[in-house]
Enzyme design. Structure first.
Site, PDB file in Angstrom:
ATOM      1  N   LYS A   1       0.816  -1.116   0.096  1.00 49.53           N
ATOM      2  CA  LYS A   1      -0.179   0.143   0.026  1.00 49.53           C
ATOM      3  C   LYS A   1       0.841   1.189  -0.088  1.00 49.53           C
ATOM      4  CE  LYS A   1      -4.541   0.927   0.530  1.00 49.53           C
ATOM      5  NZ  LYS A   1      -5.477   0.201  -0.132  1.00 49.53           N
TER       6      LYS A   1
ATOM      7  N   GLY B   1     -25.173   2.838   2.437  1.00 54.92           N
ATOM      8  CA  GLY B   1     -24.277   3.290   1.529  1.00 54.92           C
ATOM      9  C   GLY B   1     -24.499   2.754   0.237  1.00 54.92           C
TER      10      GLY B   1
ATOM     11  N   GLY C   1     -23.429   3.769  -3.013  1.00 53.89           N
ATOM     12  CA  GLY C   1     -22.616   4.324  -4.024  1.00 53.89           C
ATOM     13  C   GLY C   1     -22.270   3.245  -5.109  1.00 53.89           C
TER      14      GLY C   1
ATOM     15  N   VAL D   1     -20.270   0.266  -4.984  1.00 53.85           N
ATOM     16  CA  VAL D   1     -20.279  -1.109  -4.247  1.00 53.85           C
ATOM     17  C   VAL D   1     -21.871  -1.289  -3.771  1.00 53.85           C
ATOM     18  CG1 VAL D   1     -19.587  -2.608  -2.510  1.00 53.85           C
ATOM     19  CG2 VAL D   1     -17.956  -1.029  -3.961  1.00 53.85           C
TER      20      VAL D   1
END
Ligand code: NAD
Length: 354
Positions: free
Chosen positions: A81, A183, A185, A187
């Site tokens: 990452k 949520g 959005g 996904v």
């Protein structure tokens, strides 16, 4: 910044590098946790951190998380990452992204980057002008797979929810199963559409009131206020917005038998899966059920590296293994009486030789 190897989140990371290019406005940290299974893969986050140590903590914690996620997804990739330490406005310039990509290139493939918070597909294209160790590019001519990982993430979560419903409720289909989605959005919206096709009953919440209302109208679902979704009585609670939503305060208020959603780091603290297990709530560990996106990104990268077209069938074939992995975790959890998040971590550690 204190020595990173004294940080509590340092876990024998193989590479932790501060990368600086003052002239091009770049300060970033690249961390590779493990390359036991392959090159360290994971997105780049652009964030304004109050303290440099917060950036280090994110790089260490998130790269370890990627080792676990990639291993459990059966990918030949390790965990990495990067975080770019941005100003308050999270300003990005092409020069900054090029400087970052040059540093990734210089690592010679030890780290492969992709999008995370604050990085768009356009930014990935900009990085790809300087490094080949990047993925999540627009679908290439002749390919059918790759590109935006959102739909693949949704598909994996949908299949994981079906596995959870089969395991916990004994139903082979989602017909009339009540799913509460936090949520809606990229996904969560995808999960809602897939579940609606199977006849699931949906309750939706999002801080974007217009968006959630439009989706509810499209799918014949109900909308509740964002602060009401976690306590909605349902069969499946699917968190697809924020992390750390499962904690000492929220878990006693849940009125569900299953938690299965795509948000990263749903448990506020390690060990809180035990609170869910005590309430007999089946939990699908987030990094296992939401691996569809990294499966898409990694498959695209491997195809480009090998000079072959990326086929959506290959992406879907890997995603189809998510339910079996979840079953394995839940079976081991009931055998050992340990919570499913602890079992997932143990399995991942074994896979990466730790
Ligand atoms: P997104 O920005 O498209 O959607 C997030 C949605 O959550 C937005 O509609 C936003 O308005 C809503 N939201 C924010 N705060 C909320 C709140 N308090 N209550 C209700 N809704 C709220 O992001 P996404 O790509 O759909 O990602 C959702 C989650 O899944 C994130 O945690 C992300 O880290 C994780 N995830 C995404 C992917 C991917 O491929 N996109 C892969 C793995 C994990």
């Amino acid at each position: 910044m204190t020595a990173f190897w004294t940080e509590p989140d340092y876990d024998d990371h193989e590479l932790v590098q501060l990368v600086r290019d003052e002239a091009r406005g770049l300060t970033a940290i690249i961390a590779v946790h493990s390359s036991h299974l392959g090159p360290g893969a994971g997105g780049t986050r652009v964030w304004h951190y109050a303290q440099p140590k917060d950036a280090m903590r994110d790089a260490l914690r998130l790269s370890r998380g990627m080792s676990y996620k990639n291993a459990m997804a059966g990918l030949p990739m390790g965990g990495g990452k990067a975080v770019i330490l941005a100003d308050k406005d999270r300003t990005k310039t092409d020069a900054m992204l090029h400087a970052f990509a040059d540093k990734v290139e210089a690592l010679g493939g030890q780290y492969v980057t992709a999008a995370d918070v604050g990085i768009s597909e356009g930014d990935i294209v900009t990085m790809s002008q300087r490094t080949s160790y990047v993925s999540g590019l627009p679908i290439a001519a002749g390919s059918t797979g790759g590109g935006d990982p959102g739909p693949s993430t949704s598909l994996g979560i949908y299949q994981g929810i079906k596995a959870a419903v089969r395991h916990k409720l004994g139903h082979d289909s989602l017909k009339d199963v009540h799913i509460a989605i936090q949520g809606t959005g990229s996904v969560g919206g995808g999960v809602a559409r897939l579940a609606a096709k199977d006849g699931a009953r949906l309750t939706l919440a999002d801080i974007n009131q217009d968006g959630v209302k439009a989706l509810a109208d499209e799918l014949d679902g109900e909308v509740v206020a964002p602060d009401a979704i976690l306590s909605t009585t349902c069969d499946v609670l699917s968190p697809n917005a924020l992390g750390a939503i499962l904690n000492e305060d929220s878990i006693p208020q849940l009125s569900t038998t299953i938690v299965a959603g795509g948000a990263n780091n749903q448990l506020a603290r390690a060990g809180q899966g035990a609170l869910l297990a005590e309430r007999d709530i089946l939990y699908a560990p987030d990094y296992v059920i939401n691996a569809g996106g990294i499966i898409s990104v990694a498959t695209e990268y491997l195809c480009r590296r090998d000079g072959v077209p990326c086929k959506i069938e290959d992406v879907h074939a890997r995603i189809a293994q998510i339910p079996a992995r979840l079953e394995e975790i839940w079976a081991e959890a009931s055998k050992s009486s340990l919570p499913s998040d602890v079992i997932a971590d143990k399995m991942a550690q074994t896979l990466i030789g730790r």
